[in-house]
Design an enzyme around this catalytic site. Structure first.
Site, PDB file in Angstrom:
ATOM      1  N   ASP A  70       0.859  -1.193   0.000  1.00 56.31           N
ATOM      2  CA  ASP A  70       0.000   0.000   0.000  1.00 56.31           C
ATOM      3  C   ASP A  70       0.894   1.241   0.000  1.00 56.31           C
ATOM      4  O   ASP A  70       1.653   1.459   0.952  1.00 56.31           O
ATOM      5  CB  ASP A  70      -0.891  -0.006   1.251  1.00 56.31           C
ATOM      6  CG  ASP A  70      -1.909   1.128   1.259  1.00 56.31           C
ATOM      7  OD1 ASP A  70      -1.823   2.011   0.372  1.00 56.31           O
ATOM      8  OD2 ASP A  70      -2.776   1.143   2.156  1.00 56.31           O
ATOM      9  N   GLU A 114      -1.728  -1.340  -3.660  1.00 57.93           N
ATOM     10  CA  GLU A 114      -2.845  -0.441  -3.332  1.00 57.93           C
ATOM     11  C   GLU A 114      -2.437   1.022  -3.507  1.00 57.93           C
ATOM     12  O   GLU A 114      -1.372   1.437  -3.035  1.00 57.93           O
ATOM     13  CB  GLU A 114      -3.251  -0.722  -1.887  1.00 57.93           C
ATOM     14  CG  GLU A 114      -4.401   0.109  -1.358  1.00 57.93           C
ATOM     15  CD  GLU A 114      -4.859  -0.448  -0.001  1.00 57.93           C
ATOM     16  OE1 GLU A 114      -4.807  -1.682   0.198  1.00 57.93           O
ATOM     17  OE2 GLU A 114      -5.250   0.351   0.860  1.00 57.93           O
ATOM     18  N   GLU A 128     -10.078   3.973  -1.183  1.00 59.84           N
ATOM     19  CA  GLU A 128     -10.320   4.491   0.168  1.00 59.84           C
ATOM     20  C   GLU A 128     -10.462   6.005   0.196  1.00 59.84           C
ATOM     21  O   GLU A 128     -10.941   6.556   1.186  1.00 59.84           O
ATOM     22  CB  GLU A 128      -9.220   4.044   1.124  1.00 59.84           C
ATOM     23  CG  GLU A 128      -7.886   4.713   0.884  1.00 59.84           C
ATOM     24  CD  GLU A 128      -6.804   4.178   1.814  1.00 59.84           C
ATOM     25  OE1 GLU A 128      -6.459   2.994   1.689  1.00 59.84           O
ATOM     26  OE2 GLU A 128      -6.324   4.942   2.658  1.00 59.84           O
ATOM     27  N   HIS A 173     -12.341  -1.032   2.837  1.00 60.48           N
ATOM     28  CA  HIS A 173     -11.329  -0.347   3.641  1.00 60.48           C
ATOM     29  C   HIS A 173     -11.963  -0.037   4.988  1.00 60.48           C
ATOM     30  O   HIS A 173     -13.078   0.467   5.053  1.00 60.48           O
ATOM     31  CB  HIS A 173     -10.917   0.941   2.927  1.00 60.48           C
ATOM     32  CG  HIS A 173      -9.892   1.741   3.655  1.00 60.48           C
ATOM     33  ND1 HIS A 173     -10.214   2.837   4.424  1.00 60.48           N
ATOM     34  CD2 HIS A 173      -8.553   1.607   3.735  1.00 60.48           C
ATOM     35  CE1 HIS A 173      -9.104   3.348   4.935  1.00 60.48           C
ATOM     36  NE2 HIS A 173      -8.079   2.625   4.539  1.00 60.48           N
TER      37      HIS A 173
HETATM   38 MG   LIG Z   1      -4.759   1.975   1.942  1.00 59.33          MG
END
Ligand SMILES: [Mg+2]
Length: 395
Positions: free
Chosen positions: A217, A243, A269, A319
């Site tokens: 991420d 991500e 998100e 998320h």
């Molecule tokens: Mg994230």
């Protein structure tokens, strides 16, 4: 049954300084917040939702959200039927042009069609679905179609440590029963983003072995070139997804990163409503969509996102970077979507996650979490106790 009151309660947990606080591209973890929305009906039924004040470790929009929920949106829905959450959602989204929107089947949004207004709508929406389900004595996933699963795999979401401690950190997740790990990469490894990022990825993969899943991420912190170079260098470590390689302001760039690597791309998100996710899909920017109930606009928006994703053969992995209330709400969503294979489970001490609701979120011996089957969100929150335990300075 009618909506009688709408309240928003900001909660704050200041991190006790140890000198080893988690640090990422958002800076050091100073404090955590949640804004809990409480809606009460004239029958005395109560529902709860959660609103994101912002990622990172500042107070974000706590004060604004309280004002929007209590002084702007709340008064517009007092007297409405809480068992019509979709109608209420459209009323709040379209404002004075609700009639146009419903007559012509199009959106006619008010100012505030993204950002904190939609976050605030999401907290209200969650609370209404909670009330609706409680009024029938069923969990929310029953209202959303009956559900597909009673438990689902989790992944340990953390991985902030430097290279010399990254393996040990990830191994601790595996020791606690997790079978998948997500680690942070990106601008936190500057200036040698690729070299140092890969060193940390290698340390984690070496520690957890070949059978555990590993995700990356970057919090949208890279430019396209950095993201592509990091993704291509990471391919040999068998990565499940990468991500937010680049910012959500750059879906074309995300598509170019996706085209340049075999690693699946995930995002969502920082995006709002089913309209944003329609456009992510149209850009072919991601393989996995990650709506956050406390950002996208609650269950009403999230279930529409689930349908769009399913029609595009994409997965949804909610998320959940909020309090335990958001986690439990997200379990209701995950149970109700056909295309939700896994759910995030946050790591690192945070009493708003571990000490807000009984029982606290927990995994079983196989790294799975069970979906609560009680009415509404499936769990109960004692908001007065939470207010005393996690006082917000100006509350
Ligand atoms: Mg994230």
């Amino acid at each position: 049954m009618k909506i009688r009151t709408v309240e928003a309660v900001p909660l704050r947990w200041p991190v006790k300084k140890s000198g080893r606080e988690r640090t990422s591209d958002y800076g050091p973890h100073d404090e955590s917040h949640a804004v809990i929305v409480k809606v009460e009906t004239d029958d005395g039924l109560v529902g709860h939702g959660e609103v994101h004040p912002g990622y990172g470790y500042t107070r974000g929009a706590c004060r604004s959200l309280k004002a929007i929920v209590e002084q702007e949106l709340g008064p517009e829905i007092v007297g409405e039927d809480p068992t019509q959450p979709e109608y209420v959602w459209e009323k709040l989204y379209n404002g004075p042009r609700l009639g146009i929107a419903l007559t012509y089947g199009q959106s006619a949004p008010r100012m505030g069609r993204r950002g904190v207004t939609v976050c605030a709508m999401g907290g209200i929406d969650m609370a209404l679905w909670d009330i609706f389900a409680r009024s029938l004595g069923v969990p929310i996933y029953t209202l959303l179609g009956g559900g597909y699963r009673s438990r689902l795999p989790t992944y340990a979401s953390g991985g902030h440590a430097a290279a010399d401690e990254a393996g040990e950190e990830a191994l601790a997740y595996i020791a606690r029963g997790f079978r998948a790990v997500k680690m942070r990469v990106g601008a936190m490894d500057a200036p040698r983003i690729v070299r140092d990022g890969i060193a940390r990825i290698q340390a984690v993969r070496d520690a957890i072995g070949p059978n555990a899943d590993l995700m990356l991420d970057a919090h949208g912190s890279l430019n396209e070139s950095q993201a592509i170079r990091l993704a291509q260098a990471a391919e040999e470590y068998d990565i499940n997804w990468f991500e937010e390689p680049v910012s959500s302001d750059n879906w074309q760039g995300m598509r170019r990163v996706r085209d340049a690597t075999a690693i699946p791309i995930s995002t969502g998100e920082n995006d709002f409503t089913h309209f944003d996710f329609r456009d992510i899909i149209a850009h072919e920017a991601a393989d996995i969509l990650q709506p956050d109930l406390a950002v996208v606009g609650g269950f009403t928006a999230a279930r529409r996102i689930g349908v769009l994703a399913h029609a595009a053969n994409l997965q949804v992995a909610p998320h959940i970077w909020g309090s335990a209330l958001l986690f439990y709400a997200s379990l209701q969503l995950a149970a109700a979507l056909p295309n939700c294979p896994v759910i995030e489970f946050r790591q690192g001490a945070n009493p708003l996650f571990d000490d807000l609701i009984t029982p606290a979120p927990a995994i079983d011996g196989e790294g799975h979490v069970t979906v609560p089957t009680g009415p509404g969100l499936g769990v109960e929150i004692d908001l007065e106790s939470a207010r005393r335990k996690f006082p917000f300075a100006e509350d």
